[in-house]
Design a protein around this motif. Structure first.
Motif, PDB file in Angstrom:
ATOM      1  N   TYR A  47      16.892 -11.596  12.577  1.00 57.81           N
ATOM      2  CA  TYR A  47      16.128 -12.686  13.183  1.00 57.81           C
ATOM      3  C   TYR A  47      16.153 -13.983  12.382  1.00 57.81           C
ATOM      4  CZ  TYR A  47      14.282  -9.662  16.803  1.00 57.81           C
ATOM      5  OH  TYR A  47      14.178  -8.828  17.898  1.00 57.81           O
ATOM      6  N   THR A  48      16.413 -13.934  11.069  1.00 58.13           N
ATOM      7  CA  THR A  48      16.519 -15.183  10.308  1.00 58.13           C
ATOM      8  C   THR A  48      17.908 -15.387   9.721  1.00 58.13           C
ATOM      9  OG1 THR A  48      15.776 -14.210   8.213  1.00 58.13           O
ATOM     10  CG2 THR A  48      14.079 -15.033   9.710  1.00 58.13           C
ATOM     11  N   GLN A  50      19.335 -13.925   7.146  1.00 50.16           N
ATOM     12  CA  GLN A  50      19.445 -13.776   5.693  1.00 50.16           C
ATOM     13  C   GLN A  50      19.935 -12.360   5.365  1.00 50.16           C
ATOM     14  OE1 GLN A  50      16.183 -16.030   3.414  1.00 50.16           O
ATOM     15  NE2 GLN A  50      15.122 -15.422   5.288  1.00 50.16           N
ATOM     16  N   PHE A 173      11.922 -18.014  13.504  1.00 49.19           N
ATOM     17  CA  PHE A 173      12.951 -17.171  12.880  1.00 49.19           C
ATOM     18  C   PHE A 173      14.284 -17.299  13.614  1.00 49.19           C
ATOM     19  CE2 PHE A 173       9.884 -13.789  10.935  1.00 49.19           C
ATOM     20  CZ  PHE A 173       9.512 -14.715   9.976  1.00 49.19           C
ATOM     21  N   ARG A 174      14.246 -17.196  14.934  1.00 50.80           N
ATOM     22  CA  ARG A 174      15.486 -17.264  15.712  1.00 50.80           C
ATOM     23  C   ARG A 174      16.135 -18.644  15.622  1.00 50.80           C
ATOM     24  NH1 ARG A 174      12.543 -13.408  18.829  1.00 50.80           N
ATOM     25  NH2 ARG A 174      11.304 -15.051  19.823  1.00 50.80           N
ATOM     26  N   ILE A 176      16.003 -20.599  13.013  1.00 49.45           N
ATOM     27  CA  ILE A 176      16.646 -20.646  11.697  1.00 49.45           C
ATOM     28  C   ILE A 176      17.957 -19.878  11.714  1.00 49.45           C
ATOM     29  CG2 ILE A 176      16.416 -19.891   9.302  1.00 49.45           C
ATOM     30  CD1 ILE A 176      13.390 -20.372   9.593  1.00 49.45           C
ATOM     31  N   ARG A 177      17.962 -18.730  12.375  1.00 56.99           N
ATOM     32  CA  ARG A 177      19.177 -17.925  12.466  1.00 56.99           C
ATOM     33  C   ARG A 177      20.285 -18.666  13.197  1.00 56.99           C
ATOM     34  NH1 ARG A 177      18.521 -13.293  16.586  1.00 56.99           N
ATOM     35  NH2 ARG A 177      18.586 -15.157  17.894  1.00 56.99           N
ATOM     36  N   GLU A 180      20.086 -23.792  11.047  1.00 56.07           N
ATOM     37  CA  GLU A 180      19.034 -24.285  10.167  1.00 56.07           C
ATOM     38  C   GLU A 180      18.830 -25.782  10.328  1.00 56.07           C
ATOM     39  OE1 GLU A 180      19.403 -23.187   6.118  1.00 56.07           O
ATOM     40  OE2 GLU A 180      19.541 -21.022   6.511  1.00 56.07           O
ATOM     41  N   TYR A 193       9.129 -20.331   6.314  1.00 55.45           N
ATOM     42  CA  TYR A 193       9.475 -19.243   7.226  1.00 55.45           C
ATOM     43  C   TYR A 193      10.493 -18.294   6.616  1.00 55.45           C
ATOM     44  CZ  TYR A 193       6.859 -21.248  11.109  1.00 55.45           C
ATOM     45  OH  TYR A 193       5.850 -21.696  11.919  1.00 55.45           O
ATOM     46  N   LYS A 194      11.465 -18.809   5.873  1.00 60.21           N
ATOM     47  CA  LYS A 194      12.466 -17.933   5.273  1.00 60.21           C
ATOM     48  C   LYS A 194      11.852 -17.063   4.176  1.00 60.21           C
ATOM     49  CE  LYS A 194      16.652 -19.509   4.597  1.00 60.21           C
ATOM     50  NZ  LYS A 194      17.798 -20.361   4.150  1.00 60.21           N
ATOM     51  N   ALA A 197       9.687 -14.397   5.865  1.00 64.30           N
ATOM     52  CA  ALA A 197      10.516 -13.325   6.408  1.00 64.30           C
ATOM     53  C   ALA A 197      10.930 -12.352   5.308  1.00 64.30           C
ATOM     54  CB  ALA A 197      11.757 -13.903   7.092  1.00 64.30           C
TER      55      ALA A 197
END
Length: 315
Positions: A47-48, A50, A173-174, A176-177, A180, A193-194, A197
């Protein structure tokens, strides 16, 4: 239909242990543990965006928290679970802050280093953490008790994850994924948010680590949290399908039961037949399901809708 499937699955999970032997109840407990760990990794990676190969380290932290609280302070085992959640959340935030400067393969290597280094800490501080011999809780639990606790935790954390991802935080989250730059231009605070997460994902892994220790007769040993555990969780997340919660159970079943299946397949002339079968099956599944089980569900749903639209009687 999804809610109906969840309800049926919940009833099946509740009734399942009464028809299983103690050994198979233990296997079901491991499936629940992997379910929680994969769910946490999916929140972070799916979702992010990372990438993490270090969730075994957070499981080790959660596991040792439970053992230390039980062994040294005689704390109730269930009471140690929220403490593990809180401590590993803090550890995840601490890791997530410097990880803001990293992305892609560099973030993966940093978390891989975490997975390698954390299990070595009990060897360094053997006086407090038991060294290579490990520590053991002072409470003995039955398979049926552990089954109920592990699947209850899995249900609660699934609900927490679902509520978290369906709201504003999930949309952030989505975003950012996906991009960014676009997320930042839309007002999403990337560092907050990162890092959040990372903390949530680590907290889920911490609870999984606590249950993992209880499933191994209450022992916490460094070897139990080796790098292979982090790789298993990553494989399970890939099989489940990144960016979706609906395939997590399949990913957990895959890595929870595949070792049992691969161990039963004889390979003549090989002393590592189990590893060979395990690797071949993982490759085969990734070739057939490149987007995981969630991707398969999406394709089936799309085909079903297309068939309905093309059916003249449907209108």
């Amino acid at each position: 239909m999804k809610y109906a499937v969840i309800a049926i699955a919940a009833v099946a999970v509740a009734l399942l242990p009464f028809g299983l032997s103690g050994y198979h109840q233990g296997l079901a407990v491991y499936v629940a543990i992997y379910f929680i760990a994969i769910l946490g990794l999916n929140i972070l990676t799916g979702y992010t965006g990372q990438i993490s190969i270090g969730h075994g380290a957070f499981m080790a932290i959660g596991g040792y928290v439970t053992v230390i609280m039980s062994h040294d302070h005689h704390t109730n085992l269930i009471a140690t679970l929220p403490v593990s959640f809180a401590i590993t959340f803090a550890c995840g935030v601490l890791v997530g802050i410097p990880a803001l400067r990293l992305s892609g393969v560099y973030l993966a290597l940093a978390t891989f280093a975490l997975a390698v280094s954390v299990p070595q800490l009990p060897l360094k501080f053997s006086k407090f953490l038991g060294g290579s011999n490990g520590l053991q809780t002072d409470h003995a639990v039955s398979h049926i008790w552990l089954y109920g606790v592990s699947w209850s935790c899995a249900a609660i954390l699934f609900l927490v994850g679902w509520l978290l991802l369906r709201g504003r935080i999930g949309r952030a989250f989505r975003a950012i994924r996906d991009s960014e730059v676009a997320a930042a231009s839309s007002g999403v605070a990337l560092p907050i948010y990162k890092t959040f997460a990372f903390g949530v994902s680590a907290a889920f892994a911490g609870v999984a680590g606590s249950l993992f220790v209880l499933a191994t007769n209450g022992f916490a040993q460094p070897n139990e949290f080796a790098v292979l555990l982090s790789l298993k969780i990553l494989i399970g997340a890939a099989v489940a399908g990144l960016g979706s919660l609906w395939g997590v159970a399949v990913g957990a079943l895959f890595i929870g039961l595949l070792p049992e299946f691969s161990a039963s397949v004889p390979i003549i002339g090989s002393s590592h037949g189990e590893d060979v079968v395990f690797g071949l099956i993982v490759i085969l599944v990734m070739l057939l399901l490149p987007n995981g089980f969630a991707g398969l569900l999406a394709r089936l749903e799309s085909s079903f809708k297309t068939a309905i639209k093309s059916d003249p009687q449907a209108s």
